[in-house]
Design a protein around this motif. Structure first.
Motif, mmCIF file in Angstrom:
data_model
loop_
_atom_site.group_PDB
_atom_site.id
_atom_site.type_symbol
_atom_site.label_atom_id
_atom_site.label_comp_id
_atom_site.label_asym_id
_atom_site.label_seq_id
_atom_site.Cartn_x
_atom_site.Cartn_y
_atom_site.Cartn_z
ATOM 1 N N ILE A 146 0.849 -1.201 0.000
ATOM 2 C CA ILE A 146 0.000 0.000 0.000
ATOM 3 C C ILE A 146 0.879 1.243 0.000
ATOM 4 C CG2 ILE A 146 -1.479 1.295 1.562
ATOM 5 C CD1 ILE A 146 -3.231 -0.965 1.761
ATOM 6 N N ASP A 147 0.482 2.241 -0.748
ATOM 7 C CA ASP A 147 1.344 3.416 -0.901
ATOM 8 C C ASP A 147 1.359 4.278 0.357
ATOM 9 O OD1 ASP A 147 -0.803 5.253 -0.914
ATOM 10 O OD2 ASP A 147 -1.168 4.841 -3.028
ATOM 11 N N VAL A 148 2.309 5.184 0.408
ATOM 12 C CA VAL A 148 2.499 5.962 1.633
ATOM 13 C C VAL A 148 1.249 6.668 2.095
ATOM 14 C CG1 VAL A 148 4.939 6.421 1.862
ATOM 15 C CG2 VAL A 148 3.643 7.598 0.094
ATOM 16 N N GLY A 149 0.554 7.258 1.154
ATOM 17 C CA GLY A 149 -0.639 8.007 1.528
ATOM 18 C C GLY A 149 -1.675 7.105 2.174
ATOM 19 N N ALA A 150 -1.966 6.022 1.483
ATOM 20 C CA ALA A 150 -3.001 5.120 1.974
ATOM 21 C C ALA A 150 -2.549 4.439 3.258
ATOM 22 C CB ALA A 150 -3.324 4.075 0.922
ATOM 23 N N LYS A 151 -1.250 4.193 3.361
ATOM 24 C CA LYS A 151 -0.745 3.553 4.565
ATOM 25 C C LYS A 151 -1.033 4.446 5.768
ATOM 26 C CE LYS A 151 3.128 1.140 4.235
ATOM 27 N NZ LYS A 151 4.553 0.850 4.101
ATOM 28 N N ALA A 152 -0.787 5.703 5.593
ATOM 29 C CA ALA A 152 -1.069 6.639 6.674
ATOM 30 C C ALA A 152 -2.558 6.641 6.999
ATOM 31 C CB ALA A 152 -0.620 8.040 6.279
ATOM 32 N N GLU A 153 -3.383 6.565 5.951
ATOM 33 C CA GLU A 153 -4.829 6.516 6.174
ATOM 34 C C GLU A 153 -5.197 5.304 7.018
ATOM 35 O OE1 GLU A 153 -7.168 8.542 5.324
ATOM 36 O OE2 GLU A 153 -5.956 9.924 4.122
ATOM 37 N N ILE A 154 -4.605 4.171 6.644
ATOM 38 C CA ILE A 154 -4.963 2.936 7.337
ATOM 39 C C ILE A 154 -4.486 2.985 8.789
ATOM 40 C CG2 ILE A 154 -4.437 0.477 7.433
ATOM 41 C CD1 ILE A 154 -4.614 0.493 4.388
ATOM 42 N N GLN A 155 -3.292 3.482 8.971
ATOM 43 C CA GLN A 155 -2.793 3.585 10.343
ATOM 44 C C GLN A 155 -3.697 4.498 11.172
ATOM 45 O OE1 GLN A 155 1.252 4.807 9.896
ATOM 46 N NE2 GLN A 155 1.888 2.814 9.073
ATOM 47 N N LYS A 156 -4.094 5.585 10.547
ATOM 48 C CA LYS A 156 -4.983 6.502 11.245
ATOM 49 C C LYS A 156 -6.283 5.800 11.616
ATOM 50 C CE LYS A 156 -6.909 10.132 9.289
ATOM 51 N NZ LYS A 156 -6.941 11.150 8.240
ATOM 52 N N LEU A 157 -6.749 5.009 10.666
ATOM 53 C CA LEU A 157 -7.997 4.274 10.872
ATOM 54 C C LEU A 157 -7.864 3.322 12.054
ATOM 55 C CD1 LEU A 157 -10.548 4.294 9.019
ATOM 56 C CD2 LEU A 157 -9.765 2.089 8.203
ATOM 57 N N VAL A 158 -6.738 2.635 12.120
ATOM 58 C CA VAL A 158 -6.540 1.682 13.210
ATOM 59 C C VAL A 158 -6.592 2.419 14.551
ATOM 60 C CG1 VAL A 158 -4.846 0.171 14.306
ATOM 61 C CG2 VAL A 158 -5.263 0.014 11.853
ATOM 62 N N VAL A 159 -5.942 3.540 14.594
ATOM 63 C CA VAL A 159 -5.950 4.305 15.840
ATOM 64 C C VAL A 159 -7.375 4.729 16.197
ATOM 65 C CG1 VAL A 159 -5.202 6.451 16.912
ATOM 66 C CG2 VAL A 159 -3.592 5.105 15.557
ATOM 67 N N GLU A 160 -8.103 5.208 15.199
ATOM 68 C CA GLU A 160 -9.486 5.630 15.455
ATOM 69 C C GLU A 160 -10.345 4.476 15.941
ATOM 70 O OE1 GLU A 160 -9.561 8.972 11.963
ATOM 71 O OE2 GLU A 160 -11.016 7.334 11.874
ATOM 72 N N LEU A 161 -10.185 3.344 15.267
ATOM 73 C CA LEU A 161 -10.994 2.191 15.623
ATOM 74 C C LEU A 161 -10.691 1.760 17.055
ATOM 75 C CD1 LEU A 161 -10.741 0.084 12.337
ATOM 76 C CD2 LEU A 161 -12.745 1.258 13.237
#
Ligand SMILES: Nc1ncnc2c1ncn2[C@@H]1O[C@H](COP(=O)(O)OP(=O)(O)OP(=O)(O)O)[C@@H](O)[C@H]1O
Ligand SMILES: Nc1ncnc2c1ncn2[C@@H]1O[C@H](COP(=O)(O)OP(=O)(O)OP(=O)(O)O)[C@@H](O)[C@H]1O
Ligand SMILES: [Mg+2]
Ligand SMILES: [Mg+2]
Lengths: 334, 499, 312, 343
Positions: free
Chosen positions: B427-442
């Motif tokens: 997954i590219d850098v941008g989306a990776k950051a999105e996913i990490q952010k998502l994990v934190v939110e979840l």
């Protein structure tokens, strides 16, 4: 305390053998068990000649099944084999009175190979499912038979008759026919091809994952066309063996033989999805089918329908046992 | 500058509805490592496939060593001296490791394959990559990461002028990557041109001499790595600035909420282990290739049967026989192996996305079409899935976008425990950051997450605690406090938890 | 042995099943592809029991290779006598020679083999399919003797390539070929089944508006065709004359009802004759080379009389 | 629906051939109070094939195959006819319904057996169903005692040979079954789950799909379709023939499914395509009878048509053969630039 057996690194050979060959070994063991059971149940059953007869009576099926094994290993299927067998007998029988036998033999082999190659090419280049292409091939070959003639044509060629009626004595009361030798030679050559040549390994690779094989730079087109050609050749050779066996050509010969061949291959542990299986398994598969028939004829009191039911049941029991032993064997090994 | 060994000019490639490549120029010099950069779906893999003849090009031309070429397929490309590792592991899992390395060019004598020789040479080759595995076992026996290494071994052993590696490191850990780079440097010295794709920027800066950046199928430019700072690179790739990464870098405080999952001496293919996961807690799993992280995940999801031990979820003792049973308990598992265990290639993005939800509801209660469309639209937007056409077959998506769809498949279930096995793979850098952010939110919202990643940075950034595995044995459980760094983690892994 | 009073003597084989004095017969049946065949099997089985002969029965499922295998296994089992209904004429030499070498006499039923070596089998008991076709043709010629216009005939053939289909077709064609007014306007295979017979006849009726005569190679196809004819609003037996072969019970019923006009009998009840022959052969008596089963033909009147006593 | 365009075109072409070679082919009249004509025949005789092919479609979509349908056809017909033949009054509707119930229940049971072998024991579908294919014929003959059971029951006759509102009743049954399948698979979610299992069984399992149960249902349903087809075939001729009923119907059914555009590799399926495929096959058969292809060349003719149909349907074939005509002109190619196309 319970412990978990971690996979240790065994010497390569030891480690590889059992898991891969397990289905074949199980099939072999079950075959022996079935033979023993038959020997206990029927008088005159437990003789070497019974096994040899299975070979004699199924030499043509064996050869056809060898070709089918190649096709199935690539994940394909060849429904045309039975018809090509019939076509071969028909062409041979109609040409033999006027043509030298070796020419006839070469000709039918060529026809089988060309038919197979054509089907392979259509399957590969036009991306049509093998089932359909070979079904059309089946119609075509059977149709050609009837165009040649609807009657059964006797073969009286001296070479054919000689091969048909030669007995090779192995021991007193033990004999085989030359066709058995031919079939066994085919099995040996095919085994060598599958395991020691690039073509053979490509067959497994294509069956494992065609897309990957392509990306790995393997000659997928050549391999796929080759297996159907081999199957066509084997069918033609099987047809010749059948002409030796029957000394006749007939459009209705070998009806449904494709199913027998497929069944033999699959009983031998080869996966229809391709990429996994051994020729030895196919040999055992043919023997199992043959032995089931022998058992039936020794039983001798079954009505026509009970014959079918019992064949089905024996097949079922065999496959259930095979499946059961293989799965428990594998899970224990883990 | 040296004469380019490979030159592609004005390459255009269009798939139905998608213009994957649009007038792209690219050149590769002998003896360089050239990174091909871009977001998910930018067209990197397509460019590679067009080069090796997997796809035909609509326009443009390709020159290899000065001569014009148009390969009819990978076989021809390989013959012309281009050796390629494609993005998904494209090997035959039914064949042995040795065969996968050598098939098509097996050592032979009088046409007869020399198996012993082949195994010997494979073992030798893999030893160079520090991978002492049994080469006669079928490839399917090994984890995805090892399969990836085998694919690399095959590619570098082929005598080639051009070596192409499309995301070879997506599931490798640091040690393996180091091995790979060592080999790449050696090849580079021999004058081989290497095309390298990776979404790990650190790796790019470590190994690449120059880079070409693509965006939406168009060429952004060609740069010398040393002259292009990371921030600028990211900006050029995604066309905007990226700020999220830094925000995540503060340590999450330890959770004290109720225990959700409690495994006691649970064992199967891994040695019996005990592990607790609290509600809202992110537990990282760290370990080397084949250390058994995936197997722990599969046990908790009921994908494999536990041989020993007990498992409690939400207080109840459970015996998970099927994934379905785990799902009923609120467990979700996003597998690392997207091709074998994730994608249903012939189905559309929408269908893949709602698959688990539909499975949970059963066949008789379809997810209403309107609801489907809403969900799909929501996640396509949230995860930036491209192209944003829900009716496209998922197999036509780029690798990274497929991964996002699979992730979304599990997110819409809103599970209590979400197991993510290498979720950011490819997954590219941008989306990776999105996913990490998502994990934190979840996790802030109370969802427990078991997070597996080969990237220790990522594990550290997200986890409240980290469980360390070695040789299929859980050897340590470390709270993610200030003392925990990647170095400490590495050391724990190496020493087997003797801390 | 039980009930067997026939001991092997004279030209009898040296070996004997199980070593006791009961005769063991191996019978290799073609299959059970039709009611006719089942009746044939039953007849053989029942009369074997009645004659105290130990019958080993095998079913080849319409495949010659299976029949050969069965015969070979009978040789292996050392039966006293082998009987079989060959699927086709050709291709029996090898296995029959093996039987001869093992000193096991062979009796053919239902159908001959075309081997030039007549010593391979003792006798042949059965019907003559060509003759059946001829009988059907003769009746037709007589019926339409005074007709001057064309007679449009449609033919429902048996399974393509099968011996009865080939022979019933050629015998019929031979007889009607003498007079050009008989025209076979359509001829298709109905696979000996009612369903196919109906389907094909339906197509015939649509493609050919004036059909005078239907010739079906067996009763079943004829019975299927009758339904199609009725469905087309025509009267079977009147608007279209129907000739069939076999004379199974359903066919005879239809004949008696006036829906069929003429049936050529092909009797499956070969059992008693077969057992008789077997005993004679084993006792060393000479038997004729060819024993034709007694078969007749039925008109509608004859059918009404014969119907109550039909066994199959 | 673009996907169905090719099969539909082929069907149209076949019908056209008939228009040229056979008089009155398109003529439909009312005879004996019902529709009568070649087109009606195609539906009437095609109905069992359509049914079997519909069941087969679902099985194939799960990446399976069912060779036993022919035997189930025979068993179901035999069972129903046997029951009816023992009735006091063969015209009693209750008795006939009972017989039908028993026959269909038996079919379903056999299908569950198939599904069990495939799903639970893990036997390859072709071999699992081959067992029933072989044994089932025997079973059918056991039921009929090797004879043809003839019955005389008007209510039973209706199923396969009767008419309702001038339409062949078989067609109505097909329409109902088709509507049912379409509803369950496309309106409800069964279709998605089937396609998912066929497309990637492991991924489906990990997504929580109960694939065992699903497979059993699908095989049972396929057997049910075959069972109904068996009733139709036996009812059409008012008799049960254990040996010949449904012989080789599995091949025709599979052919129909594939011509209809469903891949034997599992995954996506098309019910409409299957119906078209079955109609193509039945039209082909009727054509052979009507235009008088001699029986010896029937198979050659069939081979020819099947080959042409499959070639035309294959996108690869069309791309390769008609390439010159349909080459897409990429809009971005500047004038004068050379275009290389892979061959
Ligand atoms: N076979 C295909 N059919 C249709 N569209 C395709 C096909 N293959 C790729 N595409 C599309 O082409 C575009 C480029 O895909 P590509 O795989 O080259 O991306 P990528 O840069 O490799 O991305 P990633 O980093 O995710 O691997 C994507 O939009 C993808 O959806
Ligand atoms: N070095 C090795 N030797 C033998 N087998 C191995 C080795 N490494 C991995 N395996 C096998 O690979 C399989 C996968 O392990 P698993 O997927 O649990 O590891 P993982 O920690 O998730 O690693 P990965 O990063 O490779 O996914 C195991 O079944 C194991 O038997
Ligand atoms: Mg990519
Ligand atoms: Mg893993």
């Amino acid at each position: 305390m319970k412990t978990v057996a971690l996979p240790r690194r065994l010497p390569a050979g030891l480690n590889r053998m059992p898991r891969n060959y397990l289905p074949v070994l199980v099939t072999g063991a079950l075959f022996i068990a079935m033979f023993t059971a038959g020997g206990i149940r029927y008088e005159g059953f437990a003789t070497g000649q019974i096994i040899l007869n299975v070979f004699i009576d199924n030499a043509f099926l064996l050869v056809v099944a060898v070709g089918m094994t190649f096709v199935i290993l690539t994940g394909g299927i060849d429904l045309s084999v039975g018809s090509v067998v019939a076509l071969t007998t028909m062409i041979a029988a109609s040409l033999l009175p006027s043509t030298p036998s070796f020419l006839v033999i070469l000709l039918v082999l060529a026809i089988g190979g060309v038919l197979g190659a054509a089907m392979g090419a259509i399957i590969h280049y036009f991306e049509i499912q093998p089932f359909i292409v070979t079904l059309a091939g089946m119609f075509l070959a059977r149709g050609l038979c009837y165009t040649i003639g609807t009657d059964s044509i006797p073969i009286s060629d001296p070479t054919f008759t000689a091969i048909a009626q030669t007995r090779i004595d192995l021991a007193p009361e033990l004999w085989i026919s030359p066709t058995v030798l031919i079939a066994l030679a085919v099995v040996l050559v095919a085994t060598y091809t599958l395991h020691y040549t690039r073509l053979g390994r490509n067959v497994y690779a294509v069956g494992g994952n065609e897309q990957s094989a392509l990306l790995m730079g393997l000659p997928v087109a050549r391999t796929k066309i080759a297996v159907y050609t081999i199957s066509g050749l084997c069918s033609a050779l099987g047809g010749l063996l059948l002409s030796f066996y029957m000394l006749s050509g007939y459009g209705l010969h070998a009806v449904g033989m494709e199913l027998d061949a497929i069944a033999a291959v699959v009983i031998g542990g080869t996966l229809l999805t391709g990429g996994s299986g051994y020729l030895l398994g196919t040999v055992l598969g043919v023997l199992v089918l043959g032995l089931i028939q022998t058992v039936i004829s020794f039983e001798g009191t079954l009505s026509s329908w009970w014959t079918k039911i019992v064949i089905g049941l024996l097949l079922l029991v065999f496959i259930l046992l095979q499946r059961l032993i293989v799965t428990t064997g594998v899970s224990r090994e883990r | 500058m040296a004469e380019a060994i490979l030159r592609m000019t004005g390459i255009g490639k269009e798939f139905p509805g998608v213009k994957a490549l649009d007038g792209v120029d690219f050149r590769l010099l002998p003896g360089e490592v050239h990174a091909l950069m871009g977001e998910n779906g930018a067209g990197k893999s397509t460019l590679i496939k067009v080069l090796t003849g997997v796809y035909s090009i609509d326009s443009g031309e390709i020159e290899l060593a000065g001569g014009r070429v148009a390969f009819a397929g990978p076989l021809e490309a390989q013959k012309a001296g281009i050796s390629t590792v494609y993005q998904e592991v494209n090997l035959c899992r039914n064949l042995s490791v040795a065969e996968n390395v050598f098939i098509g060019r097996e050592p032979r004598k009088f046409g007869r394959i020399r198996w012993r020789e082949m195994r010997r040479r494979t073992a030798e080759l893999l030893r160079q990559l520090d991978l002492p595995i049994d080469v006669s076992k079928p490839l399917s026996h090994y984890s995805l990461a090892i399969q990836q290494m085998v694919a690399i071994a095959r590619a570098i052993d082929i005598d080639a002028r051009v070596l192409i590696l499309d995301e070879p490191t997506s599931s490798l850990d640091a040690g393996e990557v180091a091995q790979l780079f060592r080999v790449m440097r050696r090849l580079k010295e021999q004058g081989i041109a290497i095309l390298f794709v990776s979404h790990f920027l650190d790796q790019i800066y470590e190994i690449a001499d120059r880079m070409t950046i693509l965006r939406n199928g168009r060429l952004v430019g060609e740069y010398v790595t040393a002259e292009l700072p990371q921030v600028e690179l990211v900006g050029k790739m995604i066309g905007r600035e990226l700020a999220e990464l830094e925000r995540l870098d503060e340590r999450p405080p330890a959770r004290t909420s109720d225990t959700l999952v409690e495994a006691t001496e649970l064992g199967g293919k891994v040695a019996p282990f005990s592990l607790t996961i609290r509600e809202g807690e992110v537990v990282g799993l760290a370990g080397l290739l084949g250390s058994g992280r995936t197997e722990i995940a599969r046990l908790l999801f009921g994908a494999d049967h536990a041989g020993t031990g007990t498992l409690r979820i939400g207080g109840d003792q459970v015996n998970l026989r099927t994934p379905r049973a785990a799902m009923a308990r609120g467990v979700a598992f996003c597998s690392e192996n997207r091709r074998e265990e994730g994608l249903v290639p012939e189905l559309t993005v929408r269908e893949n996305l709602i698959l688990a939800l539909q499975a949970r509801r059963g066949w008789s209660r379809p997810v209403p079409r309107k609801k489907q469309d809403e969900l799909v639209a929501k996640y396509i937007k949230a995860l930036n899935i491209r192209p944003d056409n829900p009716e496209m077959l998922i197999r036509n998506l780029s690798g990274g976008n497929q991964q996002k769809v699979l992730l979304a498949r599990w997110l819409i279930l809103e599970p209590r425990l979400l197991i993510l096995d290498e979720p950011t793979r490819g997954i590219d850098v941008g989306a990776k950051a999105e996913i990490q952010k998502l994990v934190v939110e979840l996790s802030d919202g109370g969802m427990a997450v078991l997070f597996i990643s080969a990237e220790l940075d990522e594990v550290l950034r997200l986890s409240h605690k980290v469980a360390v595995l070695r040789d299929r044995r859980l050897v340590a459980e470390l709270p993610n406090d200030d003392t925990l760094t990647t170095d400490v983690l590495m050391e724990t892994i190496a020493s087997g938890g003797a801390r | 042995g039980s009930g067997g009073d026939t001991t092997a003597e004279g030209g009898a084989p040296a070996t004997s099943g199980g070593g006791d004095s009961t005769i063991t017969m191996g019978f290799a049946q073609v299959g059970a592809e039709s009611g006719w065949r089942t009746a044939n099997t039953k007849s053989v089985q029942e009369s074997a029991k009645a004659a105290g002969i130990d019958l080993k029965f095998s079913d080849a499922q319409q495949k010659q290779e299976n029949q050969i295998k069965a015969i070979r296994s009978y040789i292996q089992q050392k039966v006293d006598v082998i009987a079989f209904s060959p699927v086709v004429e050709s291709g029996w030499d090898t296995v029959l020679q093996e039987a001869k070498a093992a000193n096991i006499p062979v009796i053919l039923t239902d159908r001959a083999v075309d081997s030039p070596d007549k010593t391979l089998y003792k006798t042949f008991l059965g019907s003559d399919f060509v003759e059946e076709g001829k009988k059907a043709g003769q009746w037709l010629v007589e019926q339409y003797a005074s007709e001057t216009g064309d007679v449009n005939i449609v033919e429902l053939q048996g399974t393509t390539g099968s011996a009865p289909a080939n022979d019933r077709k050629s015998g019929f064609a031979e007889v009607i070929g003498a007079d050009p007014k008989f025209k076979v306007i359509a001829s298709q295979s109905g696979d000996f089944t009612r369903a196919k017979g109906k389907e094909v006849m339906d197509a015939f009726l649509k493609a050919n508006p004036d059909i005078d005569v239907l010739y079906a190679h067996n009763d079943d196809m004829g019975l299927g065709a009758i339904e199609a004819i009725e469905g087309a609003g025509k009267v079977p037996g009147k608007d279209i004359k129907i000739i069939t072969v076999d004379a199974v019970k359903d066919g005879m019923q239809a004949l008696a009802d006036g829906k069929i006009n003429y049936i050529v009998e092909c009797s499956p009840l070969l059992g008693p004759q077969l057992m008789d022959l077997a005993k004679k052969v084993l006792a060393g008596e000479t038997v004729p080379e060819r024993v034709v089963t007694e078969e007749t033909t039925f008109t509608q009147e004859q059918a009404k009389q014969a119907l109550p006593s039909r066994q199959y | 629906m673009k996907r169905l365009a090719w099969p539909a075109g082929i069907l149209a072409a076949l019908l056209l051939v008939n228009l040229i070679f056979t008089d009155h082919f398109f003529q439909i009249e009312i005879k004996e109070g019902h529709l009568y004509g070649s087109l009606i025949d195609i539906f009437r005789f095609g109905a069992p094939l359509i049914l079997v092919a519909l069941g087969m479609t679902l099985v194939i979509a799960t990446k399976g195959i069912d060779l036993s349908v022919g035997s189930v056809v025979a068993i179901s017909g035999a069972m129903a006819c046997l029951q009816i033949s023992t009735l006091e009054a063969q015209d009693s509707i209750g008795g006939v319904l009972g017989a039908i119930g028993v026959a269909l229940a038996l079919s379903i049971a056999l299908g569950i057996g198939n599904g069990f072998l495939v799903a639970v024991i893990g036997i390859q579908p072709i071999i699992a169903t081959l067992i029933l294919m072989v044994a089932g014929r025997g079973l059918a003959q056991l039921i009929t005692d090797g004879q043809i059971i003839t019955i005389n029951s008007d209510p039973y006759k209706l199923i396969g040979g009767g008419y309702w509102l001038t339409l062949p009743f078989g067609i109505i049954i097909v329409a109902v079954v088709l509507a049912l399948i379409a509803f369950v698979t496309r309106r409800l979610a069964l279709g998605l789950l089937i396609e998912s299992v066929g497309g990637n069984a492991e991924a489906s399992r990990l997504s929580g799909i109960r694939s065992h149960g699903l497979l059993i249902v699908v095989y049972a349903f396929c057997a049910l379709c075959a069972g109904i087809a068996g009733l139709m075939i036996s009812s059409n001729v008012s008799s049960a023939d254990g040996n010949n009923a449904g012989l080789w119907i599995e091949l025709d059914a599979i052919l129909a499914v594939v011509i209809g555009g469903t891949s034997l590799a599992g995954g996506r399926f098309s019910l409409g395509g299957t119906v078209l495929g079955a109609l193509i096959i039945q039209t082909l058969t009727t054509t052979i009878y009507s235009i008088g292809v001699p029986p010896e060349t029937t198979l050659l003719f069939k081979a020819l048509v099947v080959t042409i149909v499959c070639l035309l349907q294959s996108p690869a074939f069309r791309a390769k053969v008609f390439r010159s005509r349909r080459k897409p002109a990429p809009p971005t190619v500047p004038a004068g630039e050379k275009v290389t196309v892979r061959t």
